[in-house]
Write a protein that holds these residues in place. Sequence first.
Motif, mmCIF file in Angstrom:
data_model
loop_
_atom_site.group_PDB
_atom_site.id
_atom_site.type_symbol
_atom_site.label_atom_id
_atom_site.label_comp_id
_atom_site.label_asym_id
_atom_site.label_seq_id
_atom_site.Cartn_x
_atom_site.Cartn_y
_atom_site.Cartn_z
ATOM 1 N N TYR A 1 0.842 -1.199 0.000
ATOM 2 C CA TYR A 1 0.000 0.000 0.000
ATOM 3 C C TYR A 1 0.875 1.247 0.000
ATOM 4 C CZ TYR A 1 -3.021 3.588 2.181
ATOM 5 O OH TYR A 1 -3.700 4.741 2.480
ATOM 6 N N LEU A 2 0.550 2.203 -0.867
ATOM 7 C CA LEU A 2 1.187 3.520 -0.884
ATOM 8 C C LEU A 2 0.216 4.495 -0.235
ATOM 9 C CD1 LEU A 2 3.373 5.581 -1.787
ATOM 10 C CD2 LEU A 2 2.135 5.735 -3.975
ATOM 11 N N PRO A 3 0.541 5.019 0.957
ATOM 12 C CA PRO A 3 -0.352 5.996 1.588
ATOM 13 C C PRO A 3 -0.504 7.243 0.712
ATOM 14 C CG PRO A 3 1.271 5.177 3.155
ATOM 15 C CD PRO A 3 1.701 4.705 1.790
ATOM 16 N N PRO A 4 -1.538 8.053 0.950
ATOM 17 C CA PRO A 4 -1.714 9.283 0.177
ATOM 18 C C PRO A 4 -0.393 10.063 0.092
ATOM 19 C CG PRO A 4 -3.601 8.942 1.571
ATOM 20 C CD PRO A 4 -2.591 7.894 1.955
ATOM 21 N N CYS A 5 -0.049 10.469 -1.132
ATOM 22 C CA CYS A 5 1.295 11.013 -1.340
ATOM 23 C C CYS A 5 1.307 12.183 -2.328
ATOM 24 C CB CYS A 5 2.219 9.888 -1.823
ATOM 25 S SG CYS A 5 3.935 10.097 -1.322
ATOM 26 N N SER A 6 0.246 12.984 -2.329
ATOM 27 C CA SER A 6 0.154 14.090 -3.290
ATOM 28 C C SER A 6 0.842 15.354 -2.794
ATOM 29 C CB SER A 6 -1.311 14.397 -3.588
ATOM 30 O OG SER A 6 -1.959 14.864 -2.419
ATOM 31 N N GLY A 7 1.333 15.338 -1.569
ATOM 32 C CA GLY A 7 1.969 16.532 -1.028
ATOM 33 C C GLY A 7 0.978 17.576 -0.547
ATOM 34 N N GLY A 8 -0.237 17.158 -0.279
ATOM 35 C CA GLY A 8 -1.240 18.086 0.240
ATOM 36 C C GLY A 8 -1.938 18.901 -0.829
ATOM 37 N N LYS A 9 -1.996 18.403 -2.055
ATOM 38 C CA LYS A 9 -2.630 19.119 -3.169
ATOM 39 C C LYS A 9 -4.141 18.934 -3.219
ATOM 40 C CE LYS A 9 1.511 18.739 -5.981
ATOM 41 N NZ LYS A 9 2.109 18.114 -7.151
ATOM 42 N N GLY A 10 -4.699 18.202 -2.273
ATOM 43 C CA GLY A 10 -6.153 17.996 -2.247
ATOM 44 C C GLY A 10 -6.628 16.833 -3.097
ATOM 45 N N ASN A 11 -5.727 15.920 -3.459
ATOM 46 C CA ASN A 11 -6.132 14.764 -4.257
ATOM 47 C C ASN A 11 -7.172 13.928 -3.515
ATOM 48 O OD1 ASN A 11 -3.989 15.728 -5.821
ATOM 49 N ND2 ASN A 11 -3.291 13.680 -6.340
#
Length: 164
Positions: A127-137
Motif C-alpha cells: 500500500y502507498l499511503p496518500p502522497c500528493s503533497g497536500g494538493k487535495g487529491n
Amino acid sequence: MKLLGFTAALVMTTGAAMADMSVKLGGGWDGRKVPAGQHCRLHGGNGATPPMRVTGVPQGARWIVADYNDKSYKPLSQNGGHGRIAYPVKGATTDLPPLPGMTARLPGGAKVVKAARGTGKYASPGYLPPCSGGKGNRYTVDLRAVNANGKTLAMIRNVDIGRY
C-alpha cells in the motif's frame, strides 16, 4: 410440495447472496480529509490503510479485497493504483484493521495482492499511503467480497477515504 420447498430455499439462498454490503471508516478517517500523519513518508507521514468495518458480507466470502486509488492522479486512479490488499473475512461483519504502508509484510493474515503502481521514490511493495503533497487529491477504496475461488460476491466502489 417439494417444488415449493425448493423454491423457498432458492429464494433464501439468492437473497443471502445478494445482501447489500456497506462500509464505515474508523480511526479518524471521515472520507473528507486524510487524518494527520496518514500520508506517505516522502511528506513526513507514516500512513496506514484506514480501519474499516464492513457489514453485509455475503456468506461464502473468504476475503475482502481492497483497491486503493488516487482519483485525482490518472496513472493511479483505478484498479489498485495505491495497492490491492486482501483481508481475511471473519463473518458477516468484518473489521479491516489499519495496515502499514510501504511494506509487503502485513499482520493478521492480510496479503498484498498487487503492489502500488508508483515508481521511483513513490514505489511501494504494498500500500502507498496518500502522497500528493497536500494538493487535495481524492483518495478512494473499492471493496470486493470474494469466495475461495476468487469470484466476486459483492462490491462497493469509490468509497471516499479522504483528500490530501
